[in-house]
Design an enzyme around this catalytic site. Sequence first.
Site, PDB file in Angstrom:
ATOM      1  N   LYS A  53       0.981  -1.301  -0.040  1.00 11.54           N
ATOM      2  CA  LYS A  53       0.056  -0.007   0.081  1.00 11.54           C
ATOM      3  C   LYS A  53       0.776   1.250  -0.021  1.00 11.54           C
ATOM      4  CE  LYS A  53      -3.921  -2.360   2.221  1.00 11.54           C
ATOM      5  NZ  LYS A  53      -4.803  -2.676   3.359  1.00 11.54           N
ATOM      6  N   GLN A  97      -4.746  -1.641   9.374  1.00  9.10           N
ATOM      7  CA  GLN A  97      -4.522  -2.867   8.994  1.00  9.10           C
ATOM      8  C   GLN A  97      -5.254  -4.011   9.733  1.00  9.10           C
ATOM      9  OE1 GLN A  97      -3.435  -3.558   5.619  1.00  9.10           O
ATOM     10  NE2 GLN A  97      -4.282  -5.515   6.045  1.00  9.10           N
ATOM     11  N   ASP A 120     -10.897   2.888   3.952  1.00 13.86           N
ATOM     12  CA  ASP A 120     -11.313   1.344   3.760  1.00 13.86           C
ATOM     13  C   ASP A 120     -12.522   1.344   3.637  1.00 13.86           C
ATOM     14  OD1 ASP A 120      -9.127  -0.002   3.463  1.00 13.86           O
ATOM     15  OD2 ASP A 120      -8.651  -0.515   5.622  1.00 13.86           O
TER      16      ASP A 120
END
Length: 280
Positions: A53, A97, A120
């Site tokens: 990422k 994460q 997200d």
Amino acid sequence: MSASVIDGVAVSKVVREKLAGQVAALTAQGRPPGLAVVIVGDNPASKVYVRNKVKACGEIGMHSVLIEYPADASQAEVLARVAALNADPAIHGILVQLPLPAHFDAQHVLESIAPEKDVDGFHVANAGALATGLPGFWPCTPHGVMVMLDHYQLPIAGREAVVIGRSNIVGKPQALMLLARDATVTICTSKTRDLASHTRRADILVVATGRPKMVGGDMVKPGAVVIDVGINRLPDGKLCGDVDYDSAKQVAGWITPVPGGVGPMTITMLLANTVKAAGG
Ligand code: NDP
């Protein structure tokens, strides 16, 4: 017949080139988009994901920070850092994460991210926005699937769409996105009886179960669009999807490979959400 391949690498390249232009424009206006990636612990797969990422941000000229905590970090210190990132004007997107270590309340941590920085799309405010058709951030993987369908101009409205899987990050939002585009949507789960009777009438079949090669060509409607979200590592180290690619490819009209299908689109949509959060 052999299906046409839906190439996630190629679609990603097109989308990322456009995003790089938007990043350059925002930067020239004094508003460079910034992404903060928070990881707790040393899950090897998670470490690879966050590295990819951060690398992808750099490739389109976007600023990013990687914030790493050891596995025994306290939830309070991570929450304090998220609060600081929420208030940081140089940071437009924040992602934590998953999975988090067992002593964390993952949902609580996700809810601590300001919804307008939740790139997200996991915050309940963004999940609710998707469910009700309001603007917000959509989860990256199913959003990437929609971008691929549109890139290849595959029709959605009025089509029978079957989604296997109902997770909050893939199956459920995928079904909502297809529904919003006027597909007739069926969601199948591990409790579904006679799964094949559903999959065989799908014009668009999205498989997100984490069960290697569970959907074979005999479960696919001739000419269907087959989207394989699964990423599974076989004992020989090779990656495979939830669809048996070789047999499904003989029946489907369009199909995503693994790797090189949905996977690259997930990070691409994270970049897209961050650019959007920065006003791009
Ligand atoms: P989850 O484990 O959270 O959900 C799996 C879903 O599949 C559940 O809803 C489960 O049903 C359903 N399921 C499991 N077995 C069956 C079965 N035999 N028949 C029908 N339904 C079944 O997984 P995720 O949604 O997080 O991920 C799914 C896959 O996608 C994984 O392989 C994951 O690695 C991959 N993935 C890929 C991404 C990418 O970037 N390409 C991103 C995210 C995930 P029930 O609810 O009844 O248990």
